[in-house]
Enzyme design. Structure first.
Site, PDB file in Angstrom:
ATOM      1  N   ARG A  63      30.650  55.882 101.901  1.00  0.00           N
ATOM      2  CA  ARG A  63      32.012  55.693 102.413  1.00  0.00           C
ATOM      3  C   ARG A  63      32.920  56.848 101.967  1.00  0.00           C
ATOM      4  O   ARG A  63      33.001  57.153 100.773  1.00  0.00           O
ATOM      5  CB  ARG A  63      32.572  54.351 101.909  1.00  0.00           C
ATOM      6  CG  ARG A  63      33.958  54.043 102.388  1.00  0.00           C
ATOM      7  CD  ARG A  63      33.990  53.814 103.876  1.00  0.00           C
ATOM      8  NE  ARG A  63      35.329  53.486 104.348  1.00  0.00           N
ATOM      9  CZ  ARG A  63      35.636  53.403 105.624  1.00  0.00           C
ATOM     10  NH1 ARG A  63      34.717  53.608 106.560  1.00  0.00           N
ATOM     11  NH2 ARG A  63      36.869  53.103 105.996  1.00  0.00           N
ATOM     12  N   TYR A 118      17.951  15.733  92.859  1.00  0.00           N
ATOM     13  CA  TYR A 118      18.399  15.168  91.575  1.00  0.00           C
ATOM     14  C   TYR A 118      19.719  14.443  91.798  1.00  0.00           C
ATOM     15  O   TYR A 118      20.693  15.057  92.262  1.00  0.00           O
ATOM     16  CB  TYR A 118      18.560  16.351  90.620  1.00  0.00           C
ATOM     17  CG  TYR A 118      19.109  16.101  89.240  1.00  0.00           C
ATOM     18  CD1 TYR A 118      18.262  15.853  88.165  1.00  0.00           C
ATOM     19  CD2 TYR A 118      20.479  16.170  88.984  1.00  0.00           C
ATOM     20  CE1 TYR A 118      18.757  15.682  86.876  1.00  0.00           C
ATOM     21  CE2 TYR A 118      20.986  16.001  87.698  1.00  0.00           C
ATOM     22  CZ  TYR A 118      20.113  15.762  86.646  1.00  0.00           C
ATOM     23  OH  TYR A 118      20.598  15.606  85.371  1.00  0.00           O
ATOM     24  N   ARG A 178      32.402  21.652  70.208  1.00  0.00           N
ATOM     25  CA  ARG A 178      31.914  20.543  69.376  1.00  0.00           C
ATOM     26  C   ARG A 178      30.956  21.035  68.306  1.00  0.00           C
ATOM     27  O   ARG A 178      31.033  20.636  67.144  1.00  0.00           O
ATOM     28  CB  ARG A 178      31.165  19.543  70.270  1.00  0.00           C
ATOM     29  CG  ARG A 178      32.012  18.368  70.658  1.00  0.00           C
ATOM     30  CD  ARG A 178      31.154  17.319  71.327  1.00  0.00           C
ATOM     31  NE  ARG A 178      31.987  16.555  72.237  1.00  0.00           N
ATOM     32  CZ  ARG A 178      31.581  16.074  73.402  1.00  0.00           C
ATOM     33  NH1 ARG A 178      30.358  16.259  73.820  1.00  0.00           N
ATOM     34  NH2 ARG A 178      32.409  15.383  74.149  1.00  0.00           N
ATOM     35  N   GLU A 229      28.343  10.726  90.872  1.00  0.00           N
ATOM     36  CA  GLU A 229      28.821   9.670  91.780  1.00  0.00           C
ATOM     37  C   GLU A 229      30.262  10.000  92.179  1.00  0.00           C
ATOM     38  O   GLU A 229      30.918  10.826  91.537  1.00  0.00           O
ATOM     39  CB  GLU A 229      28.755   8.316  91.075  1.00  0.00           C
ATOM     40  CG  GLU A 229      27.328   7.981  90.667  1.00  0.00           C
ATOM     41  CD  GLU A 229      27.161   6.562  90.146  1.00  0.00           C
ATOM     42  OE1 GLU A 229      28.168   5.830  89.973  1.00  0.00           O
ATOM     43  OE2 GLU A 229      25.988   6.183  89.914  1.00  0.00           O
ATOM     44  N   GLU A 233      25.979  21.658  87.359  1.00  0.00           N
ATOM     45  CA  GLU A 233      25.118  21.632  86.153  1.00  0.00           C
ATOM     46  C   GLU A 233      26.012  21.531  84.910  1.00  0.00           C
ATOM     47  O   GLU A 233      25.689  22.082  83.855  1.00  0.00           O
ATOM     48  CB  GLU A 233      24.235  22.894  86.052  1.00  0.00           C
ATOM     49  CG  GLU A 233      23.440  23.198  87.300  1.00  0.00           C
ATOM     50  CD  GLU A 233      22.057  22.580  87.344  1.00  0.00           C
ATOM     51  OE1 GLU A 233      21.553  22.156  86.296  1.00  0.00           O
ATOM     52  OE2 GLU A 233      21.493  22.490  88.445  1.00  0.00           O
TER      53      GLU A 233
HETATM   54  C1  LIG Z   1      27.742  22.137  96.180  1.00  0.00           C
HETATM   55  C2  LIG Z   1      27.518  21.124  95.107  1.00  0.00           C
HETATM   56  C3  LIG Z   1      26.225  20.671  94.871  1.00  0.00           C
HETATM   57  C4  LIG Z   1      25.994  19.701  93.896  1.00  0.00           C
HETATM   58  N1  LIG Z   1      24.715  19.210  93.720  1.00  0.00           N
HETATM   59  C5  LIG Z   1      24.511  18.157  92.885  1.00  0.00           C
HETATM   60  C6  LIG Z   1      23.229  17.524  92.810  1.00  0.00           C
HETATM   61  O1  LIG Z   1      22.262  17.942  93.462  1.00  0.00           O
HETATM   62  N2  LIG Z   1      23.092  16.426  92.014  1.00  0.00           N
HETATM   63  C7  LIG Z   1      24.114  15.948  91.273  1.00  0.00           C
HETATM   64  O2  LIG Z   1      23.916  14.955  90.567  1.00  0.00           O
HETATM   65  N3  LIG Z   1      25.363  16.503  91.323  1.00  0.00           N
HETATM   66  C8  LIG Z   1      25.572  17.593  92.122  1.00  0.00           C
HETATM   67  N4  LIG Z   1      26.823  18.177  92.185  1.00  0.00           N
HETATM   68  C9  LIG Z   1      27.926  17.579  91.460  1.00  0.00           C
HETATM   69  C10 LIG Z   1      28.436  18.420  90.294  1.00  0.00           C
HETATM   70  O3  LIG Z   1      27.507  18.369  89.254  1.00  0.00           O
HETATM   71  C11 LIG Z   1      29.812  17.856  89.910  1.00  0.00           C
HETATM   72  O4  LIG Z   1      30.709  18.214  90.934  1.00  0.00           O
HETATM   73  C12 LIG Z   1      30.293  18.388  88.558  1.00  0.00           C
HETATM   74  O5  LIG Z   1      29.523  17.836  87.516  1.00  0.00           O
HETATM   75  C13 LIG Z   1      31.768  18.067  88.296  1.00  0.00           C
HETATM   76  O6  LIG Z   1      32.049  16.725  88.521  1.00  0.00           O
HETATM   77  P1  LIG Z   1      33.308  16.303  89.435  1.00  0.00           P
HETATM   78  O7  LIG Z   1      33.195  17.066  90.702  1.00  0.00           O
HETATM   79  O8  LIG Z   1      33.327  14.815  89.515  1.00  0.00           O
HETATM   80  O9  LIG Z   1      34.564  16.841  88.666  1.00  0.00           O
HETATM   81  P2  LIG Z   1      35.373  16.072  87.477  1.00  0.00           P
HETATM   82  O10 LIG Z   1      34.401  15.611  86.449  1.00  0.00           O
HETATM   83  O11 LIG Z   1      36.262  15.089  88.097  1.00  0.00           O
HETATM   84  O12 LIG Z   1      36.220  17.254  86.886  1.00  0.00           O
HETATM   85  C14 LIG Z   1      37.469  17.716  87.435  1.00  0.00           C
HETATM   86  C15 LIG Z   1      37.992  18.822  86.533  1.00  0.00           C
HETATM   87  O13 LIG Z   1      38.287  18.283  85.229  1.00  0.00           O
HETATM   88  C16 LIG Z   1      37.561  19.006  84.250  1.00  0.00           C
HETATM   89  N5  LIG Z   1      37.183  18.093  83.149  1.00  0.00           N
HETATM   90  C17 LIG Z   1      36.562  16.890  83.261  1.00  0.00           C
HETATM   91  N6  LIG Z   1      36.385  16.349  82.051  1.00  0.00           N
HETATM   92  C18 LIG Z   1      36.873  17.222  81.148  1.00  0.00           C
HETATM   93  C19 LIG Z   1      36.988  17.250  79.717  1.00  0.00           C
HETATM   94  N7  LIG Z   1      36.507  16.252  78.968  1.00  0.00           N
HETATM   95  N8  LIG Z   1      37.568  18.321  79.130  1.00  0.00           N
HETATM   96  C20 LIG Z   1      38.025  19.355  79.875  1.00  0.00           C
HETATM   97  N9  LIG Z   1      37.925  19.400  81.219  1.00  0.00           N
HETATM   98  C21 LIG Z   1      37.367  18.352  81.846  1.00  0.00           C
HETATM   99  C22 LIG Z   1      36.366  19.582  84.968  1.00  0.00           C
HETATM  100  O14 LIG Z   1      35.807  20.690  84.284  1.00  0.00           O
HETATM  101  C23 LIG Z   1      36.977  19.945  86.310  1.00  0.00           C
HETATM  102  O15 LIG Z   1      37.626  21.177  86.232  1.00  0.00           O
HETATM  103  C24 LIG Z   1      27.072  19.187  93.134  1.00  0.00           C
HETATM  104  C25 LIG Z   1      28.363  19.681  93.350  1.00  0.00           C
HETATM  105  C26 LIG Z   1      28.604  20.630  94.332  1.00  0.00           C
HETATM  106  C27 LIG Z   1      29.998  21.108  94.563  1.00  0.00           C
END
Ligand SMILES: Cc1cc2nc3c(=O)[nH]c(=O)nc-3n(C[C@H](O)[C@H](O)[C@H](O)COP(=O)(O)OP(=O)(O)OC[C@H]3O[C@@H](n4cnc5c(N)ncnc54)[C@H](O)[C@@H]3O)c2cc1C
Length: 381
Positions: A266, A122, A374, A126, A362
């Protein structure tokens, strides 16, 4: 109100648990070290009907409810959260194709995906957009034959490993309505992968960037309707969140089971450590939290199954609650093992590492709170 599992649900849990303990648990550490889940495992998982858990029966899937599916993920995660959660992603993609794909696409893709002869990944995130997924920039330009796809997806579980990718890309204007979903097969011209990400947990499943450089996609690989891709991607996530929550639950239960045994063996200060009342209270607190988590998860799954209007909110609440409870319990279990908890052989430190990412993907747990807040403000008016 009946909180008991049916006989069939108990059988589903037992089958998944038995398979996990037999075919996954003995190898989980070796697969983690190798950074690879052998491809040969997947058709075995597929034979149990776990490759299309909630794909409709007409399309060849198991046609299970979301609640039933959480039982499978809870049980498999007791063997290895990394393997169980990887299966969840495959199922999310298969269900998207079943729900939104044309008959021709279903007929082409699902007979291979359901028995897991083909593994699906999936691709939403980006490098520049994670939580703000609708800001994605990967572009799918219309051509005479279909689409030319250009851009980069980050953090893709199964990147460079899977046989096909469900990719959300921009076919229109900025914003969610300009996004479509495309089915991209491995080997497509212009498809390449970044280096293997070196991660804290989930180490048995490879994570890589997935890159598209004028990648040619035939027109029939558009999933559903143009401009609806973001909606499809989000529809998959409610269930995906339940699955991840179930993975946290199963692994935390496994950590607690191991801890209960360990504490009986233990000895310290002349008695087994399960005789210290302070530690007994910690066991009780973990049990209470796990039972509350399980009930909450099943309620959220029931809401999704019955189409309750607040299902999305409940899936978000359950994901946040269970992933945090799971990590807290796994960490406590490590502590109760003393120094041995820190050693790989005791099976706890891997659970701690594997579960941590469940609070991030997720949709991060901050985004889960955003969804809940919200809804609360909306209801207040
Ligand atoms: C091991 C691993 C596997 C993954 N597998 C997949 C995959 O198969 N496919 C896929 O599409 N993605 C995948 N992901 C990506 C994952 O879904 C994203 O890392 C996640 O959605 C967070 O995005 P980001 O890392 O860009 O963090 P950011 O969006 O940059 O967030 C940084 C911080 O800011 C906070 N934040 C951001 N916006 C807000 C807001 N509006 N209010 C409050 N807090 C906020 C976040 O909660 C976080 O703490 C994977 C990630 C990892 C680590």
């Amino acid at each position: 109100m009946d909180f008991a599992l049916t006989e069939e649900q108990t059988a589903i849990f037992d089958m998944a648990h038995g398979f996990g303990q037999d075919r996954i648990a003995p190898h989980a550490q070796a697969w983690e070290k190798a950074g690879d889940i052998p491809k040969a495992l997947w058709p075995e998982v597929g034979e149990l009907g776990f490759g299309g858990l909630y794909v409709s029966e007409e399309a060849g899937g198991a046609g299970l409810s979301r609640l039933d599916a959480t039982l499978v993920f809870e049980a498999l995660s007791m063997a290895c959260p990394s393997v169980a959660s990887f299966l969840s992603i495959h199922n999310m993609c298969a269900a998207m194709i079943d729900k939104f794909g044309s008959d021709a696409m279903k007929a082409r893709v699902l007979p291979e995906a359901i028995p897991i002869n083909k593994v699906l990944s999936y691709c939403l995130t980006e490098p520049g957009s994670g939580s703000d997924a609708a800001a994605l920039k990967t572009r799918a330009q219309r051509t005479n034959e279909g689409f030319s796809l250009t851009g980069t997806k980050a953090f893709i579980s199964g990147g460079g490993y899977s046989d096909a990718y469900v990719v959300m890309a921009r076919t229109g204007d900025d914003g969610p309505k300009g996004i479509s979903a495309l089915y991209v097969e491995d080997g497509a011209p212009g498809l390449s992968f970044g280096g293997l990400e070196d991660k804290m947990g989930w180490r048995s499943q490879p994570t890589r960037q997935v890159q598209f450089d004028d990648c040619k996609i035939p027109a029939e690989n558009l999933l559903g309707e143009e401009g609806h891709g973001f909606k499809y991607a989000m529809a998959g996530l409610d269930g995906g969140r339940l699955n991840i929550a179930a993975c946290s639950l199963g692994a935390a239960q496994q950590a607690l089971n191991l801890t209960l045994s360990y504490m009986g063996e233990r000895k310290a200060f002349g008695k087994s450590i399960d005789q210290f009342q302070a530690l007994q209270f910690r066991l009780a607190d973990m049990e209470i939290e796990l039972q509350a988590a399980r009930t909450f998860l099943r309620q959220a799954a029931w809401k999704l199954d019955t189409g309750a209007p607040d299902a999305t909110q409940f899936c978000a609440m359950a994901k946040k609650f269970l992933t945090e409870a799971g990590s807290r319990i796994a960490d406590q279990c490590l502590q109760l093992h003393g120094g041995y908890g820190y050693l790989a052989d005791y099976g706890i430190e891997k659970i701690v590492r594997d579960l941590r990412v469940h609070q991030i993907l997720e949709g991060t747990n901050e985004i889960m709170r955003l969804i809940v807040a919200r809804k609360m403000l909306e209801a207040r008016g």
